[in-house]
Design an enzyme around this catalytic site. Structure first.
Site, PDB file in Angstrom:
ATOM      1  N   SER A   1      30.206  -7.835  -8.893  1.00 11.58           N
ATOM      2  CA  SER A   1      28.949  -7.985  -9.644  1.00 11.58           C
ATOM      3  C   SER A   1      28.172  -6.679  -9.599  1.00 11.58           C
ATOM      4  O   SER A   1      28.451  -5.796  -8.781  1.00 11.58           O
ATOM      5  CB  SER A   1      28.115  -9.090  -8.983  1.00 11.58           C
ATOM      6  OG  SER A   1      26.777  -9.036  -9.380  1.00 11.58           O
TER       7      SER A   1
ATOM      8  N   TYR B   1      23.690 -14.432  -3.007  1.00 14.70           N
ATOM      9  CA  TYR B   1      24.685 -14.094  -4.036  1.00 14.70           C
ATOM     10  C   TYR B   1      25.075 -12.622  -3.910  1.00 14.70           C
ATOM     11  O   TYR B   1      26.263 -12.274  -3.906  1.00 14.70           O
ATOM     12  CB  TYR B   1      24.082 -14.382  -5.419  1.00 14.70           C
ATOM     13  CG  TYR B   1      24.977 -14.025  -6.582  1.00 14.70           C
ATOM     14  CD1 TYR B   1      25.946 -14.919  -7.030  1.00 14.70           C
ATOM     15  CD2 TYR B   1      24.858 -12.804  -7.240  1.00 14.70           C
ATOM     16  CE1 TYR B   1      26.772 -14.597  -8.104  1.00 14.70           C
ATOM     17  CE2 TYR B   1      25.676 -12.473  -8.304  1.00 14.70           C
ATOM     18  CZ  TYR B   1      26.637 -13.375  -8.734  1.00 14.70           C
ATOM     19  OH  TYR B   1      27.458 -13.039  -9.793  1.00 14.70           O
TER      20      TYR B   1
HETATM   21  P1  NAI Z   1      30.252 -19.886 -15.061  1.00 16.53           P
HETATM   22  O1  NAI Z   1      29.289 -20.729 -14.322  1.00 16.53           O
HETATM   23  O2  NAI Z   1      30.296 -19.949 -16.544  1.00 16.53           O
HETATM   24  O3  NAI Z   1      31.736 -20.128 -14.519  1.00 16.53           O
HETATM   25  C1  NAI Z   1      31.994 -20.238 -13.158  1.00 16.53           C
HETATM   26  C2  NAI Z   1      33.339 -20.887 -12.970  1.00 16.53           C
HETATM   27  O4  NAI Z   1      33.579 -21.054 -11.581  1.00 16.53           O
HETATM   28  C3  NAI Z   1      33.423 -22.244 -13.628  1.00 16.53           C
HETATM   29  O5  NAI Z   1      34.706 -22.378 -14.221  1.00 16.53           O
HETATM   30  C4  NAI Z   1      33.268 -23.181 -12.450  1.00 16.53           C
HETATM   31  O6  NAI Z   1      33.895 -24.419 -12.660  1.00 16.53           O
HETATM   32  C5  NAI Z   1      33.966 -22.394 -11.365  1.00 16.53           C
HETATM   33  N1  NAI Z   1      33.615 -22.810 -10.024  1.00 16.53           N
HETATM   34  C6  NAI Z   1      32.378 -22.889  -9.479  1.00 16.53           C
HETATM   35  N2  NAI Z   1      32.460 -23.367  -8.215  1.00 16.53           N
HETATM   36  C7  NAI Z   1      33.785 -23.587  -7.978  1.00 16.53           C
HETATM   37  C8  NAI Z   1      34.502 -24.063  -6.865  1.00 16.53           C
HETATM   38  N3  NAI Z   1      33.903 -24.457  -5.746  1.00 16.53           N
HETATM   39  N4  NAI Z   1      35.851 -24.158  -6.967  1.00 16.53           N
HETATM   40  C9  NAI Z   1      36.478 -23.784  -8.099  1.00 16.53           C
HETATM   41  N5  NAI Z   1      35.845 -23.323  -9.184  1.00 16.53           N
HETATM   42  C10 NAI Z   1      34.514 -23.231  -9.120  1.00 16.53           C
HETATM   43  O7  NAI Z   1      29.986 -18.403 -14.544  1.00 16.53           O
HETATM   44  P2  NAI Z   1      30.428 -16.963 -15.060  1.00 16.53           P
HETATM   45  O8  NAI Z   1      29.216 -16.265 -15.490  1.00 16.53           O
HETATM   46  O9  NAI Z   1      31.583 -17.048 -15.955  1.00 16.53           O
HETATM   47  O10 NAI Z   1      30.849 -16.321 -13.671  1.00 16.53           O
HETATM   48  C11 NAI Z   1      32.183 -16.119 -13.292  1.00 16.53           C
HETATM   49  C12 NAI Z   1      32.216 -15.117 -12.154  1.00 16.53           C
HETATM   50  O11 NAI Z   1      31.681 -13.879 -12.606  1.00 16.53           O
HETATM   51  C13 NAI Z   1      31.402 -15.525 -10.931  1.00 16.53           C
HETATM   52  O12 NAI Z   1      32.079 -15.097  -9.760  1.00 16.53           O
HETATM   53  C14 NAI Z   1      30.127 -14.726 -11.103  1.00 16.53           C
HETATM   54  O13 NAI Z   1      29.504 -14.480  -9.897  1.00 16.53           O
HETATM   55  C15 NAI Z   1      30.664 -13.457 -11.727  1.00 16.53           C
HETATM   56  N6  NAI Z   1      29.684 -12.665 -12.438  1.00 16.53           N
HETATM   57  C16 NAI Z   1      29.020 -13.170 -13.531  1.00 16.53           C
HETATM   58  C17 NAI Z   1      28.104 -12.364 -14.189  1.00 16.53           C
HETATM   59  C18 NAI Z   1      27.334 -12.843 -15.373  1.00 16.53           C
HETATM   60  O14 NAI Z   1      26.412 -12.123 -15.803  1.00 16.53           O
HETATM   61  N7  NAI Z   1      27.635 -14.003 -15.945  1.00 16.53           N
HETATM   62  C19 NAI Z   1      27.823 -10.992 -13.755  1.00 16.53           C
HETATM   63  C20 NAI Z   1      28.576 -10.575 -12.619  1.00 16.53           C
HETATM   64  C21 NAI Z   1      29.468 -11.391 -11.990  1.00 16.53           C
END
Ligand code: NAI
Length: 266
Positions: free
Chosen positions: A146, A159
């Protein structure tokens, strides 16, 4: 020329958190390039419909329920993938959560929830898959870090701590597993519009700030992460390990400031 440099065809790829957002886009990126993809998440029905949508009738995406905060789920996942496919070429550790609040308001439950999924879960999954990769003498792992990895944004400290840990884990595993032919790298996304951040970026002031501070003058979309993931998993990155690539529209390149036109010369 049939260029294999960026090919991921036929790879067996696990994407944790592949049901939506960044994980789903990355899973589709691999499936579109003829990799055999396993997506994981907590909810069976949303995972299944995501797998069907990503595969688009080609049948190369398998949903397997796995909560990365549960060690038993991780063992079950890895055992099933090894039984069904024989080996794992690439793991993409995407599953992640956040609860935004000032440090003084963070409860023990908040802290455990975030760290158990973002850091401990990623480590346990990396370890279980890494064991197979080390034994086989090849493999690639990609961890989603991140902008908070190097410097924390305000009011998201647990986080940010988890994401600093992810970059450290990336370097540490690269050190340990490099001699066994296993590469470990990371991707640090900029501000990406997903379910995790939608509410935050629907605030107009936040949108304006995000765009003004990103040299490419836009927020990211999940598909912006695909190229880096394919590159890291492909032969093109074969001499690269322990690195985290920033895919952030230039946000971390330096500081934008409201300098007057012409450089503010007197
Ligand atoms: P999102 O909320 O759309 O997707 C997160 C995914 O992780 C979902 O598929 C969810 O079901 C899964 N998940 C959550 N807890 C879980 C668990 N205990 N076991 C298995 N799966 C689980 O979020 P997004 O934005 O797509 O984030 C994905 C990754 O990217 C995360 O690690 C987040 O920290 C990282 N990230 C996101 C940014 C953003 O601006 N959206 C920026 C930097 C990093």
């Amino acid at each position: 020329m049939n260029d294999q440099l960026f090919s991921v065809a036929d790879q067996v790829v696990i994407v944790s958190g592949g049901s939506r957002g960044i994980g789903r886009a990355i899973a589709k990126g691999f499936a579109d390039r003829r990799a055999r993809v396993v997506i994981t998440g907590r909810d069976e029905s949303s995972l299944s419909s995501a797998a069907d949508a990503i595969a688009g009738g080609r049948g190369n995406v398998t949903p397997i329920v796995c909560d990365v905060a549960k060690s038993d789920d991780i063992e079950r996942l890895v055992t099933k993938v090894i039984n069904d496919f024989g080996y794992i070429d690439t793991l993409v550790n995407v599953a992640g959560v956040n609860r935004r609040k000032p440090a003084l308001e963070v409860s023990e439950d908040d802290y455990d929830f975030i760290l158990d999924i973002n850091l401990k879960g990623a480590f346990m999954l990396s370890q279980a898959v890494g064991r197979q990769m080390v034994e086989r003498g090849s493999g690639c792992q990609i961890n989603i870090a991140s902008l908070n990895t190097d410097r924390p944004l305000k009011d998201v400290l647990p986080y940010a701590m988890s994401k600093a840990g992810i970059a450290h884990m990336t370097r540490g595993l690269a050190l340990e597993w490099g001699p066994s032919g296993v590469r470990v790298n990371g991707i640090a996304p900029g501000f990406i519009l997903t379910d995790l951040t939608e509410k935050l970026w629907s605030d107009e002031k936040m949108q304006a700030w995000g765009k003004a501070n990103t040299p490419q003058r836009r927020l990211g979309i999940p598909e912006d992460m695909v190229g880096a993931a394919i590159f890291l998993a492909s032969p093109a990155a074969s001499f690269m390990t322990g690195q985290t690539l920033y895919v952030d529209g230039g946000y971390t390149a330096g500081w934008s400031w409201p300098i007057p036109e012409g450089g503010g010369q007197r």
